[in-house]
Scaffold this motif. Structure first.
Motif, PDB file in Angstrom:
ATOM      1  N   LEU A 291       6.959   9.267  -0.671  1.00 29.83           N
ATOM      2  CA  LEU A 291       6.158   8.505   0.290  1.00 29.83           C
ATOM      3  C   LEU A 291       5.561   9.413   1.357  1.00 29.83           C
ATOM      4  O   LEU A 291       4.409   9.241   1.772  1.00 29.83           O
ATOM      5  CB  LEU A 291       7.023   7.423   0.940  1.00 29.83           C
ATOM      6  CG  LEU A 291       7.346   6.224   0.050  1.00 29.83           C
ATOM      7  CD1 LEU A 291       8.456   5.385   0.658  1.00 29.83           C
ATOM      8  CD2 LEU A 291       6.101   5.365  -0.180  1.00 29.83           C
ATOM      9  N   HIS A 292       6.333  10.391   1.796  1.00 28.03           N
ATOM     10  CA  HIS A 292       5.820  11.342   2.787  1.00 28.03           C
ATOM     11  C   HIS A 292       4.642  12.127   2.216  1.00 28.03           C
ATOM     12  O   HIS A 292       3.627  12.335   2.896  1.00 28.03           O
ATOM     13  CB  HIS A 292       6.945  12.281   3.217  1.00 28.03           C
ATOM     14  CG  HIS A 292       6.542  13.260   4.264  1.00 28.03           C
ATOM     15  ND1 HIS A 292       6.454  14.620   4.027  1.00 28.03           N
ATOM     16  CD2 HIS A 292       6.187  13.082   5.570  1.00 28.03           C
ATOM     17  CE1 HIS A 292       6.069  15.224   5.142  1.00 28.03           C
ATOM     18  NE2 HIS A 292       5.899  14.329   6.078  1.00 28.03           N
ATOM     19  N   GLU A 293       4.764  12.554   0.978  1.00 24.39           N
ATOM     20  CA  GLU A 293       3.692  13.311   0.336  1.00 24.39           C
ATOM     21  C   GLU A 293       2.428  12.472   0.160  1.00 24.39           C
ATOM     22  O   GLU A 293       1.329  13.027   0.063  1.00 24.39           O
ATOM     23  CB  GLU A 293       4.164  13.825  -1.029  1.00 24.39           C
ATOM     24  CG  GLU A 293       5.233  14.921  -0.926  1.00 24.39           C
ATOM     25  CD  GLU A 293       5.811  15.294  -2.280  1.00 24.39           C
ATOM     26  OE1 GLU A 293       5.608  14.522  -3.254  1.00 24.39           O
ATOM     27  OE2 GLU A 293       6.479  16.346  -2.373  1.00 24.39           O
ATOM     28  N   ARG A 294       2.573  11.159   0.131  1.00 27.61           N
ATOM     29  CA  ARG A 294       1.427  10.268  -0.036  1.00 27.61           C
ATOM     30  C   ARG A 294       0.825   9.812   1.290  1.00 27.61           C
ATOM     31  O   ARG A 294       0.029   8.883   1.320  1.00 27.61           O
ATOM     32  CB  ARG A 294       1.839   9.061  -0.890  1.00 27.61           C
ATOM     33  CG  ARG A 294       2.005   9.416  -2.364  1.00 27.61           C
ATOM     34  CD  ARG A 294       2.745   8.322  -3.129  1.00 27.61           C
ATOM     35  NE  ARG A 294       2.731   8.587  -4.563  1.00 27.61           N
ATOM     36  CZ  ARG A 294       3.525   9.448  -5.180  1.00 27.61           C
ATOM     37  NH1 ARG A 294       4.408  10.151  -4.479  1.00 27.61           N
ATOM     38  NH2 ARG A 294       3.449   9.622  -6.489  1.00 27.61           N
ATOM     39  N   GLY A 295       1.196  10.448   2.375  1.00 26.89           N
ATOM     40  CA  GLY A 295       0.546  10.191   3.645  1.00 26.89           C
ATOM     41  C   GLY A 295       1.188   9.127   4.500  1.00 26.89           C
ATOM     42  O   GLY A 295       0.520   8.536   5.360  1.00 26.89           O
ATOM     43  N   ASN A 296       2.475   8.876   4.284  1.00 22.72           N
ATOM     44  CA  ASN A 296       3.206   7.925   5.105  1.00 22.72           C
ATOM     45  C   ASN A 296       4.087   8.649   6.116  1.00 22.72           C
ATOM     46  O   ASN A 296       4.558   9.758   5.866  1.00 22.72           O
ATOM     47  CB  ASN A 296       4.091   7.038   4.226  1.00 22.72           C
ATOM     48  CG  ASN A 296       3.293   6.236   3.219  1.00 22.72           C
ATOM     49  OD1 ASN A 296       2.713   5.216   3.545  1.00 22.72           O
ATOM     50  ND2 ASN A 296       3.250   6.710   1.977  1.00 22.72           N
TER      51      ASN A 296
ATOM     52  N   GLU B 141       1.390   1.679  -7.433  1.00 20.14           N
ATOM     53  CA  GLU B 141      -0.051   1.931  -7.348  1.00 20.14           C
ATOM     54  C   GLU B 141      -0.853   0.933  -8.183  1.00 20.14           C
ATOM     55  O   GLU B 141      -1.909   0.467  -7.762  1.00 20.14           O
ATOM     56  CB  GLU B 141      -0.359   3.357  -7.803  1.00 20.14           C
ATOM     57  CG  GLU B 141       0.116   4.421  -6.812  1.00 20.14           C
ATOM     58  CD  GLU B 141       0.036   5.830  -7.385  1.00 20.14           C
ATOM     59  OE1 GLU B 141      -0.254   5.959  -8.598  1.00 20.14           O
ATOM     60  OE2 GLU B 141       0.283   6.784  -6.630  1.00 20.14           O
TER      61      GLU B 141
ATOM     62  N   ASN C 124       0.834  -1.188   0.000  1.00 19.91           N
ATOM     63  CA  ASN C 124       0.000   0.000   0.000  1.00 19.91           C
ATOM     64  C   ASN C 124       0.877   1.250   0.000  1.00 19.91           C
ATOM     65  O   ASN C 124       1.974   1.258   0.565  1.00 19.91           O
ATOM     66  CB  ASN C 124      -0.901   0.019   1.238  1.00 19.91           C
ATOM     67  CG  ASN C 124      -1.921  -1.106   1.208  1.00 19.91           C
ATOM     68  OD1 ASN C 124      -2.409  -1.469   0.139  1.00 19.91           O
ATOM     69  ND2 ASN C 124      -2.223  -1.660   2.368  1.00 19.91           N
ATOM     70  N   LEU C 125       0.386   2.324  -0.593  1.00 19.24           N
ATOM     71  CA  LEU C 125       1.203   3.530  -0.729  1.00 19.24           C
ATOM     72  C   LEU C 125       0.828   4.624   0.254  1.00 19.24           C
ATOM     73  O   LEU C 125       1.307   5.742   0.139  1.00 19.24           O
ATOM     74  CB  LEU C 125       1.103   4.071  -2.158  1.00 19.24           C
ATOM     75  CG  LEU C 125       2.060   3.438  -3.168  1.00 19.24           C
ATOM     76  CD1 LEU C 125       1.979   4.146  -4.489  1.00 19.24           C
ATOM     77  CD2 LEU C 125       3.492   3.413  -2.661  1.00 19.24           C
ATOM     78  N   THR C 126      -0.010   4.326   1.223  1.00 19.92           N
ATOM     79  CA  THR C 126      -0.352   5.330   2.218  1.00 19.92           C
ATOM     80  C   THR C 126      -0.585   4.647   3.555  1.00 19.92           C
ATOM     81  O   THR C 126      -0.884   3.450   3.620  1.00 19.92           O
ATOM     82  CB  THR C 126      -1.608   6.120   1.793  1.00 19.92           C
ATOM     83  OG1 THR C 126      -1.798   7.222   2.672  1.00 19.92           O
ATOM     84  CG2 THR C 126      -2.846   5.243   1.798  1.00 19.92           C
ATOM     85  N   GLY C 127      -0.402   5.410   4.630  1.00 20.55           N
ATOM     86  CA  GLY C 127      -0.674   4.895   5.960  1.00 20.55           C
ATOM     87  C   GLY C 127       0.410   4.021   6.545  1.00 20.55           C
ATOM     88  O   GLY C 127       0.196   3.375   7.572  1.00 20.55           O
ATOM     89  N   ASN C 128       1.588   3.989   5.925  1.00 22.33           N
ATOM     90  CA  ASN C 128       2.692   3.184   6.424  1.00 22.33           C
ATOM     91  C   ASN C 128       3.629   4.017   7.293  1.00 22.33           C
ATOM     92  O   ASN C 128       3.621   5.250   7.257  1.00 22.33           O
ATOM     93  CB  ASN C 128       3.504   2.608   5.258  1.00 22.33           C
ATOM     94  CG  ASN C 128       2.676   1.752   4.331  1.00 22.33           C
ATOM     95  OD1 ASN C 128       2.185   0.701   4.720  1.00 22.33           O
ATOM     96  ND2 ASN C 128       2.503   2.208   3.103  1.00 22.33           N
TER      97      ASN C 128
END
Length: 254
Positions: free
Chosen positions: A25-30, A214, A2-6
């Motif tokens: 990855l930071h920009e995608r909510g990780n 993705e 998954n690309l978010t929430g990690n």
């Protein structure tokens, strides 16, 4: 993957591919933790990218890896993704032993022992997370050799087979193993590579990597289109031509 929430730890990521992945990855909510040897670079990253955490680590030093792992897990007990990014590349002439032995040992220590130490420091914790990933980083040169960089080629071939083996051993656990297989990318890995016409632009590479993550979340290898020329030469039956073309085209292959 998954690309978010990690919560993602990327050692060896103060520049180049590693830093670009960290920022993306930071920009995608990780939640992202960047690791590196140089404190000043880590401080600059923290200032330029608020919210990215940093930890000092030297993956060539076993004690540093163990200490950094303890620090990361103490601050981020929900860590579920490790990207074993550390790697160096050296031009070597194996016809002259006095010129390559020290270089070869340094490459193997960083590129092979570094990821082994990192995985060893985190694999038990990752098995306790419900959805975890280990990302290894090999190279197109694991599948077709560049004449000028024997130790690097061999180290990345080792990482490929390590990835294949770990995937077998971790089957049935919560940990996935994903191998990132870059082509030559415009970074400072070798002198002149940042401006090389042969190398893939960094932003183009990272953009394609995220698109693949993705659209192919279950992929075992992340292969941008440009690396497939190297990756599948043997399978296509044109391996000798691939090696010849690679070494004729790359300025470091002459």
């Amino acid at each position: 993957m998954n690309l978010t929430g990690n919560t993602v730890f990327i050692p060896g990521s103060t520049s180049g591919i590693g830093l670009a992945l960290a920022v993306g990855l930071h920009e995608r909510g990780n939640t992202v933790i960047v690791g590196g040897r140089r404190a000043e670079l880590l401080e600059r990253i923290a200032e330029e990218h608020p919210g990215i955490d940093t930890v000092q680590i030297d993956t060539a030093d076993a004690e540093s890896v163990a200490s950094a792992a303890r620090e990361v897990l103490a601050r981020h007990p929900d860590l579920n993704v490790l990207v074993a990014m550390a790697g160096i590349m050296r031009v070597e002439d194996w016809r002259k032993p006095e010129t390559f032995l020290a270089s070869a040992e340094e490459v193997v220590t960083t590129n092979v022992l570094g990821p082994i130490r990192l995985i060893g420091a985190f694999v038990e914790h990752l098995q306790g997370r419900p959805d975890a990933t280990i990302v290894t980083v090999s190279s197109g040169l694991a599948f077709a050799p560049l004449r000028a960089t024997p130790s690097y080629n061999a180290s990345k071939a080792a990482i490929h087979m390590l990835s294949e083996s770990l995937r077998l051993q971790l089957a049935g656990t919560s940990v996935k193993v994903v191998e990132l297989v870059p082509p030559s990318v415009r970074t400072a890995l070798l002198p002149g590579q940042e401006s090389s016409d042969f190398a893939m632009p960094l932003d183009e590479f990272v953009g394609e990597v995220f698109e693949l993550l993705e659209t192919q979340p279950e992929a075992k290898e992340i292969q941008v289109e440009r690396v497939k020329f190297l990756r599948y030469g043997e399978a296509r039956g044109d391996y000798d031509q691939v090696v010849q073309t690679l070494n004729a085209a790359d300025p470091h292959g002459k």
